[in-house]
Scaffold this active site. Sequence first.
Site, PDB file in Angstrom:
ATOM      1  N   GLU A 195       7.619   0.415   1.797  1.00 20.01           N
ATOM      2  CA  GLU A 195       6.341  -0.016   2.355  1.00 20.01           C
ATOM      3  C   GLU A 195       5.182   0.269   1.398  1.00 20.01           C
ATOM      4  OE1 GLU A 195       6.229  -1.889   4.870  1.00 20.01           O
ATOM      5  OE2 GLU A 195       8.302  -1.587   5.531  1.00 20.01           O
ATOM      6  N   HIS A 201       4.624  -2.761  -0.775  1.00 22.62           N
ATOM      7  CA  HIS A 201       3.806  -3.774  -0.104  1.00 22.62           C
ATOM      8  C   HIS A 201       2.332  -3.349  -0.086  1.00 22.62           C
ATOM      9  CE1 HIS A 201       7.288  -6.001   1.079  1.00 22.62           C
ATOM     10  NE2 HIS A 201       7.704  -5.138   1.996  1.00 22.62           N
TER      11      HIS A 201
END
Length: 443
Positions: free
Chosen positions: A33, A36
């Site tokens: 994550e 991202h």
Amino acid sequence: MWKKKPISGLKAGGRLKIILAIIIFSAIVLFHELGHFLLAKKNGIVVTEFSLGMGPRLVSTVKGGTRYSLKLLPLGGSCAMLGEDMEDDRPGTFNAASVWGRIAVVAAGPVFNFILAFVLSVIMVSLAGYDPAEVLDVKTESSAEKAGLQTGDVITEYEGYTIDLSRDLYLYTYFNPAQEDKTVHMTVDRDGQEINLAFKPDVSVRYLLGFNRSDASSMEVESLIQGMPLEEAGLQAGDVITSINGVKVADGDEYQAYIDEHPLSDEPVQITYERNGLEYDATITPREYRTPDLGFSYNAGYQKTTGMAVLKYSAYEVKYLIRSTIMSLKELITGHLGIKDLSGPVGVVDAIGTTYEQSKKEGTLAVWVNMIYMAIFLSANLGVMNLLPIPALDGGRLIFLVIEAVRKKPVNRQVEGMVHFAGLMLLMLLMVVVMYNDLLKIF
């Protein structure tokens, strides 16, 4: 037998397994994550929430317009971006970024998993070394020896498949076993010289009755091999073989002694077996079983390395794990593997726990190396799985973005949203099935 116990009743070892699994999962998901998140910030996209875990928030804080959350269920995570799943092109939204910027954002998660796998591999290779595919022994008079294979040769290519580590050779031959009449082509490194070899495998011939025992010391039939003589003769699981050709075989040792003295052949033998206290006789003909034999053994251990070689073999480690995941997926698609062979979070927790328990016997270093290896494996695996062209996964999103880059205009957002939603539902269903299979395997 497994019994229900409250969580508080778990032994310390059981709690530690779960804690280890949560830590490893959390680190891998967090790094995914983070990829991202960083690329979204780089491309001017507002990240509304960066969270670890799923479900209700336990704690959270807002900083720089982003809510950072820790959620109840320690599996998964998210990097929620403004306007990500809506037709919203306002400044700061996901769709307002350039198509190549969005491609970078979506691809960053899996790429960061590969980066994490490489960094951890550097640590592991520094501690444990690597496993070269070095030939340890060549059978005398075997086809491999006649072709010129020698002890000490390092296998670098097998049937056109590049061999960087001994596990590469194991993986390839596991999914592509040697065939009796097919020539094997190999390339080996011998003192810096590249040598090409070709030979047909030798054949090991055995005659089998076609049954599996519950353990090596027992003559109880645990299972029967389909299409083999004992099954055709009507034996069943639970039957106990008591004699062969009138010679008593009370246990596994007596059975092995009989086979050593009277090797099975294509001649019929009389089997006496017991079922429900009654004895039965059956005359059967053992079935020929032919096994291709490559005629050599190769290294499976690790040897130390230093300097730049650590980086090289760390890259090979990640490459191996990516290839093994892709090959396993291919076997799944072609039907050679089934849903029962998949493992989800529950299965992974069990695998981590089993690895931890086995490693403890070998010392602290073994525990660290094996836990790091599990993290490398899971990180590389997550990277590959997320790049699959399946709706709702990063790979599925990339397909739509690449289409947009080629067409110079986006696919209908509503259609894309529906496709991703359908994909998410199917993935959730698969997750439930896999979790159910994991629980069956464990309990």
